[in-house]
Design a protein around this motif. Sequence first.
Motif, PDB file in Angstrom:
ATOM      1  N   LYS A   5       0.825  -1.206   0.000  1.00  0.00           N
ATOM      2  CA  LYS A   5       0.000   0.000   0.000  1.00  0.00           C
ATOM      3  C   LYS A   5       0.858   1.254   0.000  1.00  0.00           C
ATOM      4  O   LYS A   5       1.786   1.388   0.777  1.00  0.00           O
ATOM      5  CB  LYS A   5      -0.912   0.010   1.238  1.00  0.00           C
ATOM      6  N   GLU A   6       0.545   2.142  -0.885  1.00  0.00           N
ATOM      7  CA  GLU A   6       1.276   3.405  -0.931  1.00  0.00           C
ATOM      8  C   GLU A   6       0.316   4.547  -1.247  1.00  0.00           C
ATOM      9  O   GLU A   6      -0.814   4.333  -1.667  1.00  0.00           O
ATOM     10  CB  GLU A   6       2.384   3.332  -1.969  1.00  0.00           C
ATOM     11  N   LYS A   8      -1.688   7.096  -2.935  1.00  0.00           N
ATOM     12  CA  LYS A   8      -2.184   7.341  -4.295  1.00  0.00           C
ATOM     13  C   LYS A   8      -3.244   8.427  -4.223  1.00  0.00           C
ATOM     14  O   LYS A   8      -3.835   8.667  -3.171  1.00  0.00           O
ATOM     15  CB  LYS A   8      -2.845   6.071  -4.855  1.00  0.00           C
ATOM     16  N   ASN A   9      -3.511   9.030  -5.363  1.00  0.00           N
ATOM     17  CA  ASN A   9      -4.573  10.026  -5.418  1.00  0.00           C
ATOM     18  C   ASN A   9      -5.910   9.399  -5.014  1.00  0.00           C
ATOM     19  O   ASN A   9      -6.153   8.234  -5.278  1.00  0.00           O
ATOM     20  CB  ASN A   9      -4.692  10.633  -6.823  1.00  0.00           C
ATOM     21  N   GLN A  40      -5.611  12.862  -0.644  1.00  0.00           N
ATOM     22  CA  GLN A  40      -4.474  13.053  -1.555  1.00  0.00           C
ATOM     23  C   GLN A  40      -4.947  13.437  -2.960  1.00  0.00           C
ATOM     24  O   GLN A  40      -5.905  12.863  -3.477  1.00  0.00           O
ATOM     25  CB  GLN A  40      -3.637  11.767  -1.606  1.00  0.00           C
ATOM     26  N   ARG A  51       2.904  16.566  -3.525  1.00  0.00           N
ATOM     27  CA  ARG A  51       3.639  15.945  -4.625  1.00  0.00           C
ATOM     28  C   ARG A  51       4.664  14.940  -4.098  1.00  0.00           C
ATOM     29  O   ARG A  51       4.850  13.865  -4.662  1.00  0.00           O
ATOM     30  CB  ARG A  51       4.341  17.060  -5.408  1.00  0.00           C
ATOM     31  N   GLU A  52       5.354  15.296  -3.006  1.00  0.00           N
ATOM     32  CA  GLU A  52       6.402  14.433  -2.461  1.00  0.00           C
ATOM     33  C   GLU A  52       5.837  13.250  -1.676  1.00  0.00           C
ATOM     34  O   GLU A  52       6.496  12.225  -1.527  1.00  0.00           O
ATOM     35  CB  GLU A  52       7.331  15.247  -1.546  1.00  0.00           C
ATOM     36  N   LEU A  54       3.136  11.583  -2.521  1.00  0.00           N
ATOM     37  CA  LEU A  54       2.636  10.608  -3.484  1.00  0.00           C
ATOM     38  C   LEU A  54       3.635   9.449  -3.600  1.00  0.00           C
ATOM     39  O   LEU A  54       4.824   9.668  -3.804  1.00  0.00           O
ATOM     40  CB  LEU A  54       2.446  11.282  -4.848  1.00  0.00           C
ATOM     41  N   GLY A  55       3.157   8.228  -3.425  1.00  0.00           N
ATOM     42  CA  GLY A  55       4.023   7.052  -3.573  1.00  0.00           C
ATOM     43  C   GLY A  55       4.691   6.602  -2.291  1.00  0.00           C
ATOM     44  O   GLY A  55       5.311   5.540  -2.249  1.00  0.00           O
ATOM     45  N   MET A  56       4.581   7.389  -1.207  1.00  0.00           N
ATOM     46  CA  MET A  56       5.178   6.965   0.070  1.00  0.00           C
ATOM     47  C   MET A  56       4.382   5.807   0.662  1.00  0.00           C
ATOM     48  O   MET A  56       3.185   5.669   0.422  1.00  0.00           O
ATOM     49  CB  MET A  56       5.225   8.137   1.064  1.00  0.00           C
ATOM     50  N   LYS A  57       5.061   4.985   1.436  1.00  0.00           N
ATOM     51  CA  LYS A  57       4.418   3.818   2.049  1.00  0.00           C
ATOM     52  C   LYS A  57       4.153   4.077   3.529  1.00  0.00           C
ATOM     53  O   LYS A  57       4.770   4.959   4.125  1.00  0.00           O
ATOM     54  CB  LYS A  57       5.313   2.592   1.887  1.00  0.00           C
TER      55      LYS A  57
END
Length: 164
Positions: A5-6, A8-9, A40, A51-52, A54-57
Amino acid sequence: MTEEKEVKNDLIVSINYTLKVDNEVIASSIEDEEPLEFLQGHGNIIIGLEREILGMKIGEKKDVIVSPVDGYGEIDEEAYIEIPSNQFPENIPVEVGIELEIQDEDGNPAYARIEEIENNIVLLNLNDPLAGKELHFSVEVLELREASEEELDHGHAHQEGHSH
Ligand code: ZN
């Protein structure tokens, strides 16, 4: 196969964050003991931070430096007005550094700070206090969850058990 899981918008993201400006802590969800929850991808938080993230877990930590243009904007040299000090309401002290709420041309509330007083003319600075500042965030992603239809519809996160 498990999907990691990360961020996402359209997900509701819960983070802890600390914001430092000029090496001073301006805001901290850790000190407030209240993580920040947001939707998000909908501009609910500072764009340079979103922006930063986005994609973090979950559990991931990151230091993010946001430039003024992606933060509270550059200082607008036009965003100053001069007012004779005798036009100030009596209940407002006319001193440099005093912050007040004024109405802009459209009647909306706007922030202002007394920047300078000279010859009975008060110079008001309408720039956001964080305009022109580099923002130093430390963030940790705590939780992720699906947004409800209502939240997506409204474009922001709702507190648990609360809707409007
Ligand atoms: Zn809502």
